[in-house]
Design a protein around this motif. Structure first.
Motif, PDB file in Angstrom:
ATOM      1  N   LEU A 153     -17.462 -46.247  33.397  1.00 25.95           N
ATOM      2  CA  LEU A 153     -17.314 -45.106  34.030  1.00 25.95           C
ATOM      3  C   LEU A 153     -15.941 -44.356  33.703  1.00 25.95           C
ATOM      4  N   THR A 154     -16.127 -42.810  34.205  1.00 33.68           N
ATOM      5  CA  THR A 154     -14.794 -42.154  33.928  1.00 33.68           C
ATOM      6  C   THR A 154     -14.112 -42.315  35.316  1.00 33.68           C
ATOM      7  N   GLU A 155     -12.783 -41.716  35.205  1.00 33.33           N
ATOM      8  CA  GLU A 155     -12.074 -41.663  36.639  1.00 33.33           C
ATOM      9  C   GLU A 155     -12.724 -40.616  37.566  1.00 33.33           C
ATOM     10  N   ALA A 156     -13.023 -39.831  37.048  1.00 36.39           N
ATOM     11  CA  ALA A 156     -14.153 -38.722  37.831  1.00 36.39           C
ATOM     12  C   ALA A 156     -15.191 -39.457  38.384  1.00 36.39           C
ATOM     13  N   ASP A 157     -16.039 -39.960  37.738  1.00 37.72           N
ATOM     14  CA  ASP A 157     -17.096 -40.645  38.034  1.00 37.72           C
ATOM     15  C   ASP A 157     -16.769 -41.743  39.075  1.00 37.72           C
ATOM     16  N   TRP A 158     -15.696 -42.628  38.871  1.00 36.19           N
ATOM     17  CA  TRP A 158     -15.274 -43.525  39.778  1.00 36.19           C
ATOM     18  C   TRP A 158     -14.989 -42.924  41.179  1.00 36.19           C
ATOM     19  N   ARG A 159     -14.344 -41.824  41.044  1.00 33.69           N
ATOM     20  CA  ARG A 159     -13.672 -41.271  42.232  1.00 33.69           C
ATOM     21  C   ARG A 159     -14.766 -40.503  43.136  1.00 33.69           C
ATOM     22  N   GLN A 160     -15.954 -39.858  42.593  1.00 31.73           N
ATOM     23  CA  GLN A 160     -17.002 -39.554  43.018  1.00 31.73           C
ATOM     24  C   GLN A 160     -17.886 -40.606  43.810  1.00 31.73           C
ATOM     25  N   ARG A 161     -17.986 -42.064  43.371  1.00 26.10           N
ATOM     26  CA  ARG A 161     -18.690 -43.045  43.905  1.00 26.10           C
ATOM     27  C   ARG A 161     -17.585 -43.538  45.183  1.00 26.10           C
ATOM     28  N   TRP A 162     -16.343 -43.636  44.877  1.00 22.95           N
ATOM     29  CA  TRP A 162     -15.372 -44.220  45.850  1.00 22.95           C
ATOM     30  C   TRP A 162     -15.549 -43.235  47.091  1.00 22.95           C
ATOM     31  N   GLU A 163     -15.421 -42.015  47.033  1.00 26.95           N
ATOM     32  CA  GLU A 163     -15.473 -41.018  48.204  1.00 26.95           C
ATOM     33  C   GLU A 163     -16.922 -41.176  48.916  1.00 26.95           C
ATOM     34  N   ALA A 164     -18.060 -41.233  48.285  1.00 27.90           N
ATOM     35  CA  ALA A 164     -19.262 -41.415  48.523  1.00 27.90           C
ATOM     36  C   ALA A 164     -19.382 -42.514  49.585  1.00 27.90           C
ATOM     37  N   GLU A 165     -18.871 -43.784  49.200  1.00 27.94           N
ATOM     38  CA  GLU A 165     -19.062 -45.101  49.670  1.00 27.94           C
ATOM     39  C   GLU A 165     -18.093 -44.951  50.996  1.00 27.94           C
ATOM     40  N   ARG A 166     -17.073 -44.236  50.945  1.00 31.73           N
ATOM     41  CA  ARG A 166     -16.009 -44.305  52.099  1.00 31.73           C
ATOM     42  C   ARG A 166     -16.472 -43.346  53.267  1.00 31.73           C
ATOM     43  N   ALA A 171     -31.448 -44.848  65.395  1.00 32.67           N
ATOM     44  CA  ALA A 171     -30.224 -44.597  64.671  1.00 32.67           C
ATOM     45  C   ALA A 171     -30.331 -43.893  63.413  1.00 32.67           C
ATOM     46  N   TYR A 172     -29.307 -43.313  63.042  1.00 32.24           N
ATOM     47  CA  TYR A 172     -29.469 -42.503  61.659  1.00 32.24           C
ATOM     48  C   TYR A 172     -28.454 -42.512  60.806  1.00 32.24           C
ATOM     49  N   ARG A 173     -28.603 -42.546  59.505  1.00 32.11           N
ATOM     50  CA  ARG A 173     -27.528 -42.742  58.552  1.00 32.11           C
ATOM     51  C   ARG A 173     -27.742 -42.027  57.334  1.00 32.11           C
ATOM     52  N   ILE A 174     -26.836 -40.941  57.234  1.00 30.50           N
ATOM     53  CA  ILE A 174     -27.132 -39.830  55.886  1.00 30.50           C
ATOM     54  C   ILE A 174     -25.796 -40.451  54.715  1.00 30.50           C
ATOM     55  N   HIS A 175     -26.568 -40.641  53.687  1.00 30.18           N
ATOM     56  CA  HIS A 175     -25.703 -41.161  52.619  1.00 30.18           C
ATOM     57  C   HIS A 175     -26.142 -40.516  51.448  1.00 30.18           C
ATOM     58  N   GLU A 176     -25.210 -40.586  50.079  1.00 29.60           N
ATOM     59  CA  GLU A 176     -25.445 -39.828  49.226  1.00 29.60           C
ATOM     60  C   GLU A 176     -25.319 -40.962  48.039  1.00 29.60           C
ATOM     61  N   ASP A 177     -26.504 -40.553  47.136  1.00 32.06           N
ATOM     62  CA  ASP A 177     -26.931 -41.689  45.906  1.00 32.06           C
ATOM     63  C   ASP A 177     -26.209 -40.607  44.776  1.00 32.06           C
ATOM     64  N   VAL A 178     -25.045 -41.124  44.362  1.00 34.02           N
ATOM     65  CA  VAL A 178     -24.268 -40.370  43.419  1.00 34.02           C
ATOM     66  C   VAL A 178     -25.229 -40.478  41.869  1.00 34.02           C
ATOM     67  N   ASP A 179     -25.823 -41.496  41.541  1.00 37.96           N
ATOM     68  CA  ASP A 179     -26.253 -41.676  40.341  1.00 37.96           C
ATOM     69  C   ASP A 179     -27.407 -40.499  40.325  1.00 37.96           C
ATOM     70  N   ARG A 180     -28.158 -40.637  41.321  1.00 39.45           N
ATOM     71  CA  ARG A 180     -29.298 -39.550  41.166  1.00 39.45           C
ATOM     72  C   ARG A 180     -28.903 -38.155  41.733  1.00 39.45           C
ATOM     73  N   ARG A 181     -28.006 -37.940  42.289  1.00 41.19           N
ATOM     74  CA  ARG A 181     -27.374 -36.784  42.997  1.00 41.19           C
ATOM     75  C   ARG A 181     -28.400 -36.429  43.967  1.00 41.19           C
ATOM     76  N   ARG A 182     -28.655 -37.225  44.847  1.00 40.29           N
ATOM     77  CA  ARG A 182     -29.689 -36.953  46.051  1.00 40.29           C
ATOM     78  C   ARG A 182     -29.025 -37.492  47.407  1.00 40.29           C
ATOM     79  N   TRP A 183     -29.610 -36.714  48.251  1.00 41.58           N
ATOM     80  CA  TRP A 183     -29.097 -37.166  49.728  1.00 41.58           C
ATOM     81  C   TRP A 183     -30.251 -37.922  50.532  1.00 41.58           C
ATOM     82  N   TYR A 184     -30.093 -38.804  51.370  1.00 36.93           N
ATOM     83  CA  TYR A 184     -31.102 -39.825  51.897  1.00 36.93           C
ATOM     84  C   TYR A 184     -30.690 -39.823  53.465  1.00 36.93           C
ATOM     85  N   LEU A 185     -31.682 -40.061  54.035  1.00 38.41           N
ATOM     86  CA  LEU A 185     -31.612 -40.246  55.686  1.00 38.41           C
ATOM     87  C   LEU A 185     -32.287 -41.463  56.105  1.00 38.41           C
TER      88      LEU A 185
END
Length: 537
Positions: free
Chosen positions: A187-200, A271-285
């Motif tokens: 991973l690069t630092e930018a990739d890691w930061r993107q994953r970290w923000e998406a998980e939090r 109950a609903y949850r919206i989350h982003e898949d950083v690897d695929r660059r997709r959003w899921y519900l």
């Protein structure tokens, strides 16, 4: 037999208590993604502060403290967002407490094993139930130092548990450690930061029965329109009435969509949850709701017409069909899967193997028997020592995930899952069933024989076969002993009772209890009536 541990009785596994379905948010605009990220980051910050407050209160937390935390979050979001955040925080703290207890139990088991091996002479061989001494003085010295390390860890963990302190990382400890090993994680630092923000990010809302479409915070209409209630500081981003933001994407939920649509039409909680898949660059519900636990089938009814015994292995499921008497029917089946690759690939492999197994069971109208496996205490290096390959093997077996997925998928097809005690199934299966089931046209593996043992235990039959009868002309001309006996027959696994008599050559003729009246047995040379006295002339 005195050294064998008690065997637990088989039982019917309870069905699933909840449902979760997922669909992709297709057609999101750049503004939609920006709004979702802003809302998720804002709520994620609030969730982090609330988790810190919950961990700080420890065991002194009560309902009043919970209400105070919720009031503090309501001003920066809304009452419903605050309720979802505090509930998620409470669940995360409780999960950490359970993980802490499991870690303490693992440390205690490791300390016990090391102390036992240190007390033995060097090079002493162990048994299957207890390990032996260490091989050399260097290994003994290294393990003695590790014993002190584990004792210090155990003392610290016990102190934390007594005070109610837990250690939680929002986003995951593994992802946090990858920040210091970017090259190894590729991973690069930018990739890691993107994953970290998406998980939090925090974008999940609990449902409410009686409210419109079962959820006021994240609302999904029967037509698939998705709208989000914006927190108070971000209300200026709304594009609809009452501070709501309507996404351009719609959802349809191809899987169980009719059930979901019927539920929200009746205004039942979802109950609903919206989350982003950083690897695929997709959003899921993801939509989820609870269901009442279905009444399980009685064990006696699950055994009707036989059962399918399934042996779980690292790369395949070995299955064999058994009739109601415990006899193998047909040929063994093998359902393979590959657990290499990422988590999505492994999950798909397990799912495909299970659906093939379930379709086979459905065709024969049979239920499934599996082992009640738990490798929690079997994965430590203190138990298996240098056997790294074996530790890696059992660590890679997805027994918990496979069982939960099997139960949920079987419930949809109306198939009952019976769990049995895994003690000695592989050993006795290979000992008593592998060789008799092997022929010139079929090579039976130890896993196939273990599936037979699992099925027989689920049916209530003994795994071990009865001993072969004596040679001809010694007892019944090779009869009786290999016949199947019922599960309620006393002494069905023991030897035949000793009956003295001429047939067993243990006592002379006429001396045994079963000799009877020799004249009443219609034998050649014996009269059936008493002899008449001779008359004298």
């Amino acid at each position: 037999m005195a050294d064998l541990r008690p065997i637990d009785a088989p039982f019917v596994v309870l069905g699933p208590s909840g449902v979760a379905i997922r669909d992709r948010l297709k057609g999101l605009t750049g503004k939609d993604e920006k709004v979702l990220r802003l809302v998720g980051d804002h709520l994620g910050t609030l969730a982090g502060k609330d988790l810190k407050a919950r961990c700080g209160s420890g065991l002194d937390h009560d309902t009043n403290a919970w209400a105070e935390r919720k009031r503090a979050l309501t001003a920066a979001s809304s009452s419903r967002w605050a309720g979802s955040i505090t509930k998620a925080t409470h669940d995360q703290w409780a999960l950490s407490r359970r993980a802490q207890l499991a870690h303490i139990q693992g440390l205690e088991a490791g300390i016990k094993t090391i102390a036992h091996r240190l007390s033995l002479p060097l090079g002493e061989k162990g048994s299957k139930r207890a390990p032996g001494g260490y091989r050399g003085a260097q290994e003994w010295f290294t393990k003695s130092r590790r014993l002190h390390v584990l004792l210090d860890r155990l003392e610290r963990e016990r102190g934390d548990r007594a005070t109610g302190r837990v250690r939680v990382v929002r986003g995951g400890k593994r992802l946090l450690r990858n920040r210091h090993h970017l090259d190894a994680a590729q991973l690069t630092e930018a990739d890691w930061r993107q994953r970290w923000e998406a998980e939090r990010r925090f974008l999940q809302a609990d449902g409410e029965s009686g409210k419109r479409y079962g959820n006021e915070t994240i609302r999904v209409t029967p037509g698939g329109e998705v709208s989000v209630k914006l927190p108070a500081p971000l209300a200026h981003l709304a594009n609809a009435k009452h501070g709501r933001y309507v996404l351009a994407a719609t959802v349809s939920f191809p899987h169980r969509g009719d059930t979901w649509r019927d539920r929200i039409t009746a205004n039942r909680a979802v109950a609903y949850r919206i989350h982003e898949d950083v690897d695929r660059r997709r959003w899921y519900l993801t939509a989820s709701w609870t269901i009442p636990t279905a009444r399980t089938m009685p064990l006696t009814a699950a055994r009707v017409n036989g059962i399918i015994g399934v042996d779980t292995n690292a790369d395949h499921l070995a299955a064999w069909r058994l009739d109601e008497h415990g006899n193998p029917v047909g040929e063994p089946r093998r359902f393979t899967y590959d657990l290499s690759g990422n988590i999505d690939h492994r999950d798909a492999q397990v799912r495909h193997a299970l659906i093939r197994l379930l379709h086979w069971a459905k065709r024969h109208a049979l239920n499934i028997a599996i082992e009640d496996l738990d490798f929690t205490a079997q994965k430590t290096r203190e138990k298996h020592g240098r056997r790294k390959r074996f530790r890696k093997l059992i660590s890679g077996m997805p027994v918990a995930k496979l069982r939960s997925r099997l139960v949920s998928m079987a419930a949809e097809l109306g198939i009952t899952v019976v769990a049995v005690d895994p003690a000695y199934t592989s050993k006795w299966g290979a000992q008593h069933w592998q060789r008799p089931l092997t022929s010139t046209n079929r090579k039976t593996t130890c896993h196939d024989a273990a599936s037979v043992a699992i099925g027989r235990r689920a049916l209530g039959h003994p795994i071990r076969r009865r001993t072969a009868p004596p040679r001809n002309d010694q007892s019944d001309h090779r009869g009786h002993r290999t016949a199947q006996t019922g599960p309620g027959t006393r002494g069905r696994e023991g030897t035949r009772p000793h009956i003295p008599g001429p047939r067993t050559r243990s006592e002379g003729a006429g001396r045994a209890a079963n000799a009877g009246d020799q004249r009443a047995q219609h034998r050649p040379g014996h009269a059936t009536e008493p002899a008449q006295p001779m008359l004298s002339l």
